[in-house]
Design an enzyme around this catalytic site. Sequence first.
Site, PDB file in Angstrom:
ATOM      1  N   GLU A 149       0.829  -1.213   0.000  1.00  0.00           N
ATOM      2  CA  GLU A 149       0.000   0.000   0.000  1.00  0.00           C
ATOM      3  C   GLU A 149       0.859   1.256   0.000  1.00  0.00           C
ATOM      4  O   GLU A 149       0.540   2.252  -0.664  1.00  0.00           O
ATOM      5  CB  GLU A 149      -0.948  -0.012   1.202  1.00  0.00           C
ATOM      6  CG  GLU A 149      -2.104  -0.988   1.079  1.00  0.00           C
ATOM      7  CD  GLU A 149      -1.702  -2.429   1.337  1.00  0.00           C
ATOM      8  OE1 GLU A 149      -2.449  -3.346   0.937  1.00  0.00           O
ATOM      9  OE2 GLU A 149      -0.615  -2.643   1.940  1.00  0.00           O
ATOM     10  N   HIS A 219     -11.739  -6.050   7.831  1.00  0.00           N
ATOM     11  CA  HIS A 219     -12.445  -5.813   6.577  1.00  0.00           C
ATOM     12  C   HIS A 219     -13.730  -5.020   6.753  1.00  0.00           C
ATOM     13  O   HIS A 219     -14.557  -4.987   5.845  1.00  0.00           O
ATOM     14  CB  HIS A 219     -12.763  -7.144   5.870  1.00  0.00           C
ATOM     15  CG  HIS A 219     -11.550  -7.848   5.366  1.00  0.00           C
ATOM     16  ND1 HIS A 219     -10.829  -8.707   6.137  1.00  0.00           N
ATOM     17  CD2 HIS A 219     -10.915  -7.810   4.165  1.00  0.00           C
ATOM     18  CE1 HIS A 219      -9.802  -9.176   5.454  1.00  0.00           C
ATOM     19  NE2 HIS A 219      -9.835  -8.645   4.248  1.00  0.00           N
TER      20      HIS A 219
END
Length: 429
Positions: A149, A219
Amino acid sequence: MNTLKSRTNGYNTRIILSSRAQRYSQIRRARCYATTAAIEGDNAPLPAGGELPGIATSKLLRTTRETALNTPGLSWADDGSISTADGGRDTRKMNMYQAVRDALGTALAKDDNAVVFGEDVAFGGVFRCTMGLAQEYGKERVFNTPLTEQGIVGFGIGLAAMGHTPIAEIQFSDYIYPAFDQIVNEAAKYRYRSGGQFNAGGLTIRTPSMSVGHGGLYHSQSPEGFFLGASGIKIVVPRSPIQAKGLLLASIRDPNPVIFMEPKILYRSSVEQVPISDFTLPLSKIETLVPGSDLTLLTYGTPLYTCETALSMLSSPPPSLDNDAIVPKDVRKAKIELIDLRTILPWDVEGVVESVNRTGRLVIVHEAGQIGGVGAEIAAEIQKRCFLRLEAPVKRVCGWDTPVGLQYEKFYIPDAIRVMDAIVETLKF
């Protein structure tokens, strides 16, 4: 309104506390039946989908061509005109991931410098938002990256500094934290750091966000609050397909780096007629979805549909909640103003202040935890600007200040009962 008592009417404190305790006790018993016609002792099967509005039946969605083309603030990119229903434009039925894909295709077609990249985007992405784009526009413009990321965002900053239009995807917003330094210390500050010689304004970071019902601690997070102190970036959260397409195209073309957080549970559950043409919607502008005069209900993303359900429960309580101790009759006709914040940073201070000055009350709802959340910043600013017009303290309904549970995620996020109860408590203050 005449049926509501303001803070100056002098309620007896003991009566308030006793009534509130009784209401909470009954709400706990009623919570399991709030969306059905069942009453205590009734073993009849629960109706499929319940009685109250949900995302699929929401009146907030624009499901006809006429309502879609009359979306407030919709501006056509080809001529800059404001949309009208008789403008000869076409629409197509789309869910939110299809609308995101349509926006990305439009950006790639209109801007030769635009590139889309991230983990698995060449294959269509986890949520299928980039399906077919690599085949249509080539692997040089739509490509996969390693699982880094920090590297994805850093690469995007470099592309933007060289005049490209990078559209980066962080596969889940829960994994945006390794890129925090690149976003906050580089993308947000690059223009200031270079004295205006360089900037990362062309960078847009897409990322699925908010709860999905079973995502747990890795998540289902809502990390938007962590970026509130990063001057130089914008944060946008859409609620529906039309909003997703219009706000995403506006974000891609904005001269500032933007984090575009897409509520993942809405990818397939929200469906609208979406204009096929290239269009944008304004950033940093609220949209009033339901006008009102007694209380402002402010939220963004998925909780808008929870708030819609709460308003339905308030005006027409189901049998399990049809009790004066839970929903007093004098608040059932209250006119609640429902507002979609849309842009989290910089948020529309003037728009929210105008609403609260009219209604005198504010309830803020978001899925992220309460401490350090978006609601804290808004509540502080509204208290400062609207203090003499407030009839009650600003109320926040948020996720709990814990990790999102691996089980019982439904009890972590604000539900319609909690929102309705906050409305009642604020109206009766």
